[in-house]
Design a protein around this motif. Sequence first.
Motif, PDB file in Angstrom:
ATOM      1  N   GLU A 183      52.241   7.897  72.423  1.00 12.67           N
ATOM      2  CA  GLU A 183      52.649   8.808  73.494  1.00 12.67           C
ATOM      3  C   GLU A 183      52.782   8.053  74.821  1.00 12.67           C
ATOM      4  O   GLU A 183      53.755   8.248  75.566  1.00 12.67           O
ATOM      5  N   PHE A 184      51.808   7.177  75.100  1.00 11.79           N
ATOM      6  CA  PHE A 184      51.879   6.364  76.330  1.00 11.79           C
ATOM      7  C   PHE A 184      53.112   5.464  76.322  1.00 11.79           C
ATOM      8  O   PHE A 184      53.829   5.343  77.334  1.00 11.79           O
ATOM      9  N   GLN A 185      53.372   4.833  75.168  1.00 11.77           N
ATOM     10  CA  GLN A 185      54.520   3.938  75.077  1.00 11.77           C
ATOM     11  C   GLN A 185      55.842   4.709  75.210  1.00 11.77           C
ATOM     12  O   GLN A 185      56.780   4.250  75.863  1.00 11.77           O
ATOM     13  N   ARG A 186      55.893   5.903  74.620  1.00  8.67           N
ATOM     14  CA  ARG A 186      57.116   6.704  74.714  1.00  8.67           C
ATOM     15  C   ARG A 186      57.374   7.129  76.164  1.00  8.67           C
ATOM     16  O   ARG A 186      58.513   7.064  76.657  1.00  8.67           O
ATOM     17  N   GLU A 187      56.344   7.544  76.867  1.00  5.09           N
ATOM     18  CA  GLU A 187      56.507   7.937  78.273  1.00  5.09           C
ATOM     19  C   GLU A 187      56.947   6.755  79.131  1.00  5.09           C
ATOM     20  O   GLU A 187      57.779   6.906  80.034  1.00  5.09           O
ATOM     21  N   ALA A 188      56.388   5.555  78.841  1.00  5.20           N
ATOM     22  CA  ALA A 188      56.799   4.368  79.592  1.00  5.20           C
ATOM     23  C   ALA A 188      58.274   4.048  79.341  1.00  5.20           C
ATOM     24  O   ALA A 188      59.018   3.691  80.273  1.00  5.20           O
ATOM     25  N   LEU A 189      58.691   4.172  78.088  1.00  8.49           N
ATOM     26  CA  LEU A 189      60.101   3.926  77.767  1.00  8.49           C
ATOM     27  C   LEU A 189      61.012   4.955  78.436  1.00  8.49           C
ATOM     28  O   LEU A 189      62.099   4.616  78.930  1.00  8.49           O
ATOM     29  N   GLU A 190      60.592   6.211  78.444  1.00 10.60           N
ATOM     30  CA  GLU A 190      61.401   7.251  79.080  1.00 10.60           C
ATOM     31  C   GLU A 190      61.537   6.993  80.580  1.00 10.60           C
ATOM     32  O   GLU A 190      62.629   7.150  81.152  1.00 10.60           O
ATOM     33  N   ASN A 191      60.430   6.576  81.207  1.00 14.33           N
ATOM     34  CA  ASN A 191      60.501   6.251  82.642  1.00 14.33           C
ATOM     35  C   ASN A 191      61.408   5.042  82.884  1.00 14.33           C
ATOM     36  O   ASN A 191      62.189   5.014  83.843  1.00 14.33           O
ATOM     37  N   ALA A 192      61.267   4.016  82.006  1.00 14.83           N
ATOM     38  CA  ALA A 192      62.115   2.828  82.152  1.00 14.83           C
ATOM     39  C   ALA A 192      63.583   3.191  81.955  1.00 14.83           C
ATOM     40  O   ALA A 192      64.467   2.692  82.672  1.00 14.83           O
ATOM     41  N   ASN A 193      63.855   4.082  80.997  1.00 14.34           N
ATOM     42  CA  ASN A 193      65.234   4.501  80.757  1.00 14.34           C
ATOM     43  C   ASN A 193      65.785   5.279  81.959  1.00 14.34           C
ATOM     44  O   ASN A 193      66.952   5.105  82.358  1.00 14.34           O
ATOM     45  N   THR A 194      64.937   6.121  82.548  1.00 16.17           N
ATOM     46  CA  THR A 194      65.359   6.869  83.741  1.00 16.17           C
ATOM     47  C   THR A 194      65.662   5.922  84.889  1.00 16.17           C
ATOM     48  O   THR A 194      66.677   6.065  85.592  1.00 16.17           O
ATOM     49  N   ASN A 195      64.764   4.946  85.092  1.00 15.50           N
ATOM     50  CA  ASN A 195      64.992   3.976  86.164  1.00 15.50           C
ATOM     51  C   ASN A 195      66.276   3.174  85.925  1.00 15.50           C
ATOM     52  O   ASN A 195      67.008   2.860  86.871  1.00 15.50           O
ATOM     53  N   THR A 196      66.525   2.858  84.656  1.00 20.92           N
ATOM     54  CA  THR A 196      67.751   2.113  84.336  1.00 20.92           C
ATOM     55  C   THR A 196      68.996   2.921  84.689  1.00 20.92           C
ATOM     56  O   THR A 196      69.957   2.396  85.273  1.00 20.92           O
TER      57      THR A 196
END
Length: 223
Positions: free
Chosen positions: A88-101
């Motif tokens: 769950e932590f890794q998925r949220e980090a990826l979602e934030n990184a994708n949003t920032n991208t």
Amino acid sequence: MSVFGKLFGGGGKGGKGPSAQEAIQKLRETEEMLTKKQDFLEKKIDQELITAKKNGTKNKRAALQALKRKKRYEKQLTQIDGTLSTIEFQREALENANTNTEVLKNMGFAAKAMKAAHENMDIDKVDDLMQDITEQQELAQEISDAISKPAGFGDEFDEDELLAELDELEQEELDKNLLEIGGTENVPLPNVPSTSLPSRPAKKEDEDEHDMEDLQRWAMEAN
């Protein structure tokens, strides 16, 4: 190949890594799989607990085996809880990184558009244009002031001289009025009449008194 490589479908060293969207989708699928595994283990734990209670007095060996399996299931359940938290932590980090991208991507697109818009603009030309606009505005203001100012209507007369002349006219009118008032002292008054005024008629009281005397006289003659 590593476990995460198998999980995300990654290839060897020369293979292209998964995109953020693909990784997020894989993590969600993994979370769904582990959640189902949790439900399964919780049901197995409940079943082994029932078996242990059922054989507690009748068959201790069977009861102990049920409790051992229950402990193993509980340990697996705890491990799954930790794994789910990590995923769950890794998925949220990826979602934030994708949003920032995506944000940076759109900002870069906007920057390119702004650069293209300013490409044909010269700061010196902009300054010259603004200076021309200012000069034209000042010229328009001067023209408006010149049009609104009356020309050739009384500008050749001195206002102080006109006020002085007006004071003289007022003074002459005042002196004339004073002379007219002073001339009334020599006007002759009417003479007092020399003839006497006609006498006033007798009052009504005298007539009444005369009538009373006549009545008294007539009364005596009647007697």
